[in-house]
Design a protein around this motif. Structure first.
Motif, short mmCIF file in Angstrom:
data_model
loop_
_atom_site.label_atom_id
_atom_site.label_comp_id
_atom_site.label_asym_id
_atom_site.label_seq_id
_atom_site.Cartn_x
_atom_site.Cartn_y
_atom_site.Cartn_z
N SER A 172 50.30 -42.13 13.29
CA SER A 172 50.25 -41.44 12.00
C SER A 172 49.72 -42.30 10.87
CB SER A 172 51.64 -40.89 11.63
OG SER A 172 52.54 -41.94 11.31
N SER A 173 49.43 -43.57 11.15
CA SER A 173 48.80 -44.40 10.11
C SER A 173 47.32 -44.07 9.95
CB SER A 173 48.98 -45.90 10.43
OG SER A 173 48.24 -46.26 11.59
N GLN A 175 44.95 -41.58 8.80
CA GLN A 175 44.99 -40.40 7.94
C GLN A 175 43.60 -40.12 7.37
OE1 GLN A 175 48.26 -40.72 5.13
NE2 GLN A 175 49.59 -41.64 6.67
N GLY A 181 43.85 -36.24 11.25
CA GLY A 181 44.14 -37.16 10.16
C GLY A 181 44.80 -36.47 8.98
N ARG A 182 44.37 -35.25 8.70
CA ARG A 182 44.99 -34.50 7.60
C ARG A 182 46.42 -34.11 7.93
NH1 ARG A 182 39.59 -32.56 7.30
NH2 ARG A 182 40.07 -30.76 8.64
N MET A 184 48.42 -35.93 9.81
CA MET A 184 49.19 -37.16 9.67
C MET A 184 49.48 -37.43 8.19
SD MET A 184 49.82 -38.04 12.71
CE MET A 184 49.75 -36.30 13.18
N HIS A 185 48.51 -37.15 7.33
CA HIS A 185 48.75 -37.28 5.88
C HIS A 185 49.91 -36.39 5.46
CE1 HIS A 185 48.27 -35.51 1.84
NE2 HIS A 185 48.00 -36.74 1.47
N HIS A 188 53.44 -37.50 6.16
CA HIS A 188 53.92 -38.59 5.31
C HIS A 188 53.97 -38.20 3.83
CE1 HIS A 188 54.22 -42.05 8.06
NE2 HIS A 188 53.23 -41.47 8.73
N CYS A 189 53.60 -36.97 3.51
CA CYS A 189 53.47 -36.55 2.12
C CYS A 189 54.79 -35.94 1.63
CB CYS A 189 52.34 -35.53 1.99
SG CYS A 189 52.00 -35.03 0.29
#
Length: 285
Positions: A172-173, A175, A181-182, A184-185, A188-189
């Protein structure tokens, strides 16, 4: 010794303000928030669609915090067990610590899912395609890849061994501006207004900005803190109050709380908590 019934001494309003401060920073990667986001199965389905790269994937059923036992009776709590319309089974795990996402843990999860899948009278050939998916905070495997698919192969000819067990690690790093990638963002958002997925954003907004959702999360946070403090009290009766606070602080950090949030929860300075973690070699977030 009296039993803890709230976050810390003070009025209900003060407690709620503390809960709201904690809630504001929670993300789907935090265990307590993930459990409640995924209660909306559309969120689970969306996450699987992206990771599996299959827009037509349809979720049939799911169990959150599934309590699975091995043949010796040892119990493990799995974050999410899901079943799609084609009969494929998934175990989705959200892991912030590399130690909780080792390859041997993935192997063990696969065995737990298999052992708890077959009903009496069924044979191993009836096991479904099973996917063990670890969404990790860091590059746990050290491959510098956004996603890693792990399948058994026959060494002599490098052909895939079709035992239908598949292990997937999602880093998940990563992003970047891809669908994965979106996602994963978004995991973490903490702000639903900054999320890409309308499905995830709607659920996060519901839990953070509606009266019903906020009440649910405040109750869940209260239950979590009370449970941790009550467990700590039992330790504290035998080993002292200081040990109680240290253990509670470590448990809360493991569940995704920042130092400032732990400080508010325990009514202890951030500096003191940092000293506890340094002495015990606990990574400070």
């Amino acid at each position: 010794m009296s039993t803890a019934t709230s976050l810390q001494p003070g009025t209900l309003l003060q407690q709620r303000e503390i809960y709201l401060s904690i809630l504001k920073d929670l993300t789907i990667m935090d265990d307590i928030f993930m459990r409640n986001v995924l209660k909306d199965s559309a969120c689970t389905e969306y996450i699987l669609k992206v990771i599996m790269d299959q827009d037509n994937l349809k979720l049939k059923d799911q169990i959150l915090q599934a309590d699975y036992k091995n043949l010796q009776g040892r119990s493990s709590i799995l974050d999410c067990i899901a079943l799609d319309n084609s009969g494929r089974k998934y175990n989705i795990e959200f892991q912030n610590a590399d130690s909780g996402a080792s390859l041997k843990r993935a192997r063990y999860h696969g065995s737990l899912v298999d052992a708890n899948t077959l009903e009496t009278g069924q044979v191993p050939n009836e096991l479904p395609d099973t996917y063990i998916i670890f969404i990790t905070e860091n590059d746990t495997l050290g491959c510098n890849l956004p996603i890693c698919h792990i399948n058994r192969t026959i060494e002599e000819n490098c052909q895939q061994c079709h035992d239908q067990l598949h292990i997937i690690y999602v880093n998940s790093s990563f992003q970047d501006d891809t669908t994965l990638g979106r996602l994963m963002h978004d995991l973490h958002c903490s702000d639903p207004h900054d999320m890409h997925s309308e499905i995830l954003a709607q659920r996060v907004l519901e839990l953070k900005e509606t009266q019903k959702g906020v009440d649910i999360m405040c109750d869940k946070l209260n239950e979590l803190i009370v449970e941790e403090r009550n467990e700590g009290i039992l330790i504290g009766e035998a080993q002292g109050i200081l040990h109680t606070q240290k253990e509670t602080a470590k448990n809360l950090q493991h569940m995704g709380m920042a130092l400032e949030q732990i400080s508010l929860a325990l009514n202890v300075s951030v500096q003191m908590i940092q000293e506890w973690f340094s002495a015990d070699c606990v990574p400070v977030k």
